[in-house]
Scaffold this active site. Structure first.
Site, mmCIF file in Angstrom:
data_model
loop_
_atom_site.group_PDB
_atom_site.id
_atom_site.type_symbol
_atom_site.label_atom_id
_atom_site.label_comp_id
_atom_site.label_asym_id
_atom_site.label_seq_id
_atom_site.Cartn_x
_atom_site.Cartn_y
_atom_site.Cartn_z
ATOM 1 N N GLU A 95 45.698 33.239 -25.425
ATOM 2 C CA GLU A 95 46.613 32.187 -25.887
ATOM 3 C C GLU A 95 47.277 31.542 -24.673
ATOM 4 O OE1 GLU A 95 50.925 31.695 -28.121
ATOM 5 O OE2 GLU A 95 49.740 33.494 -28.511
ATOM 6 N N ARG A 149 53.660 25.479 -22.532
ATOM 7 C CA ARG A 149 54.995 25.494 -21.924
ATOM 8 C C ARG A 149 54.958 24.979 -20.501
ATOM 9 N NH1 ARG A 149 56.942 31.647 -23.513
ATOM 10 N NH2 ARG A 149 56.284 31.588 -25.696
ATOM 11 N N THR A 164 52.522 27.982 -28.654
ATOM 12 C CA THR A 164 53.739 27.166 -28.580
ATOM 13 C C THR A 164 53.437 25.711 -28.955
ATOM 14 O OG1 THR A 164 54.328 28.580 -26.687
ATOM 15 C CG2 THR A 164 55.885 26.884 -27.269
ATOM 16 N N LYS A 199 51.586 34.837 -37.379
ATOM 17 C CA LYS A 199 52.292 35.444 -36.253
ATOM 18 C C LYS A 199 53.679 35.862 -36.755
ATOM 19 C CE LYS A 199 54.161 33.836 -31.777
ATOM 20 N NZ LYS A 199 54.045 32.730 -30.792
#
Length: 222
Positions: A53, A57, A81, A141
């Site tokens: 993953e 960011r 994210t 998640k």
């Protein structure tokens, strides 16, 4: 016969399960320098972790996804994210094979269903689990895991939601990995400890491979 919505839920579940079942731990990675993406991916794959993953960011995230997708075929690289539909589309264009968000919105659910790209929404409460199920998603998640009750919370959610399986992320380390991985409703575990900043800065790929191997052993109870 099952209706179309049920069939779609089954299809989505199978697609994300095919990814989550590849490795017991998903490294959650912040890549600041895209030139590190390929050696980092290869180091983690060598340690037994092939689902990666890359979090959106950093400015280098999409380029990192693109390079891993093109140069490390044995890895399944996804974007984390992801906060909105535009980022979802950008991640898919870069070559992401799945998308993970820190929460979930109607726009993200719609985009996931529209594109068909495997999507792991994040939930933190029973109401959010119910919303995910209403949208046809039976994998999620659980974030932020430790802050939201950790293992005890996941055990509590197992009763009313036996069809839901989770990828807990947030506050998970080598110290508590085994306990999370042992839960029946945990499909995999997400963790950011697998690529420490000091090892990234030093280009210590062998050290990262060693951390990955240790994580696989712990998660499998070896």
């Amino acid at each position: 016969m099952p209706d179309k919505a049920t069939e779609k839920t089954v299809e989505r579940t199978a697609a994300i399960d095919a990814i989550l079942s590849r490795a017991p731990v998903i490294p959650v990675l912040v890549v600041e320098d895209a030139t590190q993406a390929v050696p980092l991916a290869k180091a983690l794959v060598a340690g037994g972790l092939s689902v990666l993953e890359i979090t959106l960011r950093s400015a280098a995230a999409l380029e990192a996804i693109k390079r891993i997708a093109a140069e490390v075929p044995e890895a399944v690289v996804g974007a984390g994210t992801v906060l909105n539909a535009a980022q979802f589309a950008a991640a898919q264009l870069a070559g992401a094979k799945f998308v993970i968000s820190p929460g979930a919105t109607d726009a993200l659910y719609y985009t996931a269903k529209d594109t068909g790209l495997p999507y792991l929404p994040a939930v933190a409460t029973a109401s959010e689990v119910m919303r995910a199920l209403e949208q046809g998603f039976t994998r999620a998640k659980f974030f932020p895991a430790e802050a939201m009750g950790g293992i005890r919370a996941l055990q509590s959610l197992a009763g009313p939601f036996p069809q839901m399986r989770f990828c807990p992320t947030g506050g998970i380390t080598e110290a508590n990995l085994a306990a999370y991985a042992a839960l029946p409703n945990v499909a995999s575990v997400g963790g950011s400890w697998l690529a420490p900043a000091d090892k990234l800065a030093a280009g210590d790929w062998a050290g990262i491979t060693a951390i990955a191997k240790r994580a696989v052993q712990i998660a499998k109870g070896a």
